[in-house]
Design a protein around this motif. Sequence first.
Motif, short mmCIF file in Angstrom:
data_model
loop_
_atom_site.label_atom_id
_atom_site.label_comp_id
_atom_site.label_asym_id
_atom_site.label_seq_id
_atom_site.Cartn_x
_atom_site.Cartn_y
_atom_site.Cartn_z
N HIS A 105 0.83 -1.19 0.00
CA HIS A 105 0.00 0.00 0.00
C HIS A 105 0.87 1.26 0.00
N ALA A 106 1.93 1.22 0.80
CA ALA A 106 2.87 2.35 0.83
C ALA A 106 3.52 2.51 -0.55
N TRP A 107 3.86 1.38 -1.13
CA TRP A 107 4.52 1.37 -2.45
C TRP A 107 3.66 2.05 -3.52
N ILE A 108 2.38 1.69 -3.58
CA ILE A 108 1.54 2.28 -4.63
C ILE A 108 1.11 3.70 -4.28
N ASN A 109 1.44 4.14 -3.07
CA ASN A 109 1.16 5.53 -2.74
C ASN A 109 2.43 6.36 -2.77
N GLU A 110 3.40 5.83 -3.48
CA GLU A 110 4.64 6.57 -3.78
C GLU A 110 5.48 6.92 -2.56
N VAL A 111 5.34 6.15 -1.50
CA VAL A 111 6.27 6.30 -0.37
C VAL A 111 7.64 5.88 -0.88
N SER A 112 8.68 6.65 -0.55
CA SER A 112 10.00 6.35 -1.10
C SER A 112 10.51 5.02 -0.57
N GLU A 113 11.37 4.42 -1.37
CA GLU A 113 11.96 3.15 -1.01
C GLU A 113 12.65 3.25 0.35
N ALA A 114 13.39 4.34 0.54
CA ALA A 114 14.11 4.52 1.80
C ALA A 114 13.15 4.55 2.99
N ASP A 115 12.01 5.20 2.81
CA ASP A 115 11.05 5.28 3.91
C ASP A 115 10.41 3.92 4.21
N ILE A 116 10.15 3.16 3.16
CA ILE A 116 9.58 1.82 3.37
C ILE A 116 10.58 0.95 4.12
N VAL A 117 11.83 1.02 3.68
CA VAL A 117 12.89 0.26 4.34
C VAL A 117 12.94 0.60 5.83
N GLU A 118 12.86 1.89 6.09
CA GLU A 118 12.93 2.37 7.47
C GLU A 118 11.73 1.91 8.29
N LYS A 119 10.56 2.15 7.73
CA LYS A 119 9.34 1.93 8.49
C LYS A 119 9.02 0.46 8.74
N PHE A 120 9.32 -0.39 7.76
CA PHE A 120 8.90 -1.78 7.89
C PHE A 120 10.05 -2.75 8.15
#
Length: 721
Positions: free
Chosen positions: A577-592
């Motif tokens: 969901h984060a991915w298709i809402n254009e959350v940056s890769e770095a933020d996804i890495v951080e958050k999850f």
Amino acid sequence: MRVEELKVSEKVKLILRKRGIEELYPPQEEALKSGVLEGENLLVAIPTASGKTLIAEIAMVNTLLREGGKAVYIVPLKALAEEKFQEFRDWEEIGLRVAMATGDYDSKDEWLGKYDIVVATAEKFDSLLRHGSSWIKDVKVLVVDEIHLLGSRDRGATLEVILTHMLGKAQIIGLSATIGNPEELAEWLNAKLVMSEWRPVQLRRGVFHQGLVVWEDGEVDRFSSWEDLVYDAVKRGKGALVFVNMRRKAERTALELSKKVKSMLTRGELRKLKELANSLEENPTNEKLAKALQGGVAFHHAGLGREERVLVENNFRAGLIKVVVATPTLAAGINTPAFRVIIRDTWRYSEFGMERIPVLEVQQMMGRAGRPKYDERGEAIIVSTTENPGDVISYYIKGKPEKLFSQLSNESNLRSQILALIATFNYRTVREILNFIDRTFYAYQRKDTYSIEAKIKEILYFLMENEFVELTLEDEIIPLPLGTRTAKLYIDPMTAKVFKDFFKYIEKDPNPIGIFHVIALTPDMVPVSYSKRELSKLEEEYYSLKDRVYADDPYLAYDPYYERKFFRAFKTSLILHAWINEVSEADIVEKFSVEPGDIYRLVETAEWLIYSLKEIAKILGASQELLDYLEKLRVRVKHGVREELIPLMELPMVGRKRARALYNAGFKDFESIARATPRELLKIEGIGAKTVEAIFKHLGREVKIVEKPKKNTLDYFLNKQ
DNA sequence: AGGAAACCACTCTAGACAGCATGTC
DNA sequence: CTAGAGTGGTTTCCT
């Protein structure tokens, strides 16, 4: 034996000479004299890097030149397919056309039937068989590289089934690592067996224990710590490859080693390494990698992004990176030899607790030692902290590798394959299915098929109950549309069942969180784990999104297994969901707390499964509206964008970042871009000359842009010198 | 009381395949 | 049974 003496066409010799091959290695000679050139089946069990591929190539091309038809070369990894494809293109010079077929790449413009040599992954070939591609009947040779993977739990059955289908219809050449029961496999394949321990580079193996390396020949060397084995190699101008069993450990060890290795590098090397480190995209994993890289060390594991992985592999091979600390990614994968291989762990965590890493795998890791043409010998050292070094030597070095066992009876494998037999190979009765099973390695090994019969009947019942197949009045099993589609989509029937079970909810209220959760609940999705500390956050998120989730409340019934499965899938859903809402890769890495490589795999799998969900929905009678919704979602997952960017995704060299930049600059569709001047586009952050040229070319406008080289690009450095 | 060190219990852990749609005697 | 690093909290010990 000299190439000249080989009984093959002059054309073959021509290519071999071009490659600089004048002489054949002893095992190659033995293999080529085994009758394989006369069309007999062959099983070669020899160490890595002792020229297995060449044996297969010569045999393959020889048969093609003699009889025509096609050759298929099966590999276990997409990266390996690419590597072999490039190698085999040498044969284009004598008129053989080479193609590659993997899940995400097919040799373009032409149909595979036009090619002589097809390099494919096992699953892709299985899929091609299921689709009944007409050229399959022309396959005269089937080469199976790393055929010992027949014993791998989750993917071995695929190889076994492919081989069973092709046995007797094509010449079979199996290339194997050293295994415990090569005779048994050879007999099943009706193949001549060639075994050898010969290597082009001598290998010296030993165990490090409490300050001493005890070599297999009994000699002893003193090193104050295992790290010194690494430093010593670097000091001697060579490289080292360290295998560990955990990503975290690979990273930490790499950082640790890089501190000291750094002091052994030349200024030129330091400069180039710094350049390399700076070229990495920014995210937490790459930061660690960049730091290690500056000391001439890298780590390598599946959390790395594709680019980073290739960067590490290439620069290690080129000698700029001196040391790589890797998880098993590098053991069976692409060719990265090193003078010294150090194996830090012989135990590995599994779902059953700690397990010994199989002898077969450790020997493959050790096999990476010694670079042909550079080293006169290679060294492989197992580090043992608690175990008696003598025991380690007898178990891993002198010891025999494990026997191969058929994995066909594994329930999930069998379920998929039984359905495929009925739905795509026209098997109509239990008798016919059992006749097939009788020809498998499973039956050959077990001597009886009694135990599997019960399982097959259970599976048939499952397939009938869920409308994959049905029984006619004449007692024939015939496929239903759901079954055929499932087999061709190459999804697990259980996955299709999950889709079917949730269909009515999806239909009523389609939404990304719920849909992602469903695909993540299927057995085909990459598992994502969460830590205990994450659970409360996941719970919180779940309760705020509860009305969008289709699956039952995880606490409704007390079932810890379901609870875990539910939240794992829920976490996957949040990531997508984060991915298709254009959350940056770095933020996804951080958050999850996942890594870039994990995101790619997740996205890749999710796209395939959403496509499959759409196809299954079609069969279940979904509205056009729902199908369109799923298609949009698929594209969004593929590119990681919000809906408004979908039209821009067709542009070449434009991914989620550039598409967003274009959109925000007011270029929301093709028309507005076509009206723009190159200068306007160049002003946008992240869009350079190459992109603009490609975009305009796509829109039918030739534009040539002469630009001053940008800082920190290759051109910049080239111009500087 | 304050703070550092020692100790202990607990957590966590590798990898990676698959769809699509083609064409002709 | 079979590993080892990291984390976080508590106890212990010393001043």
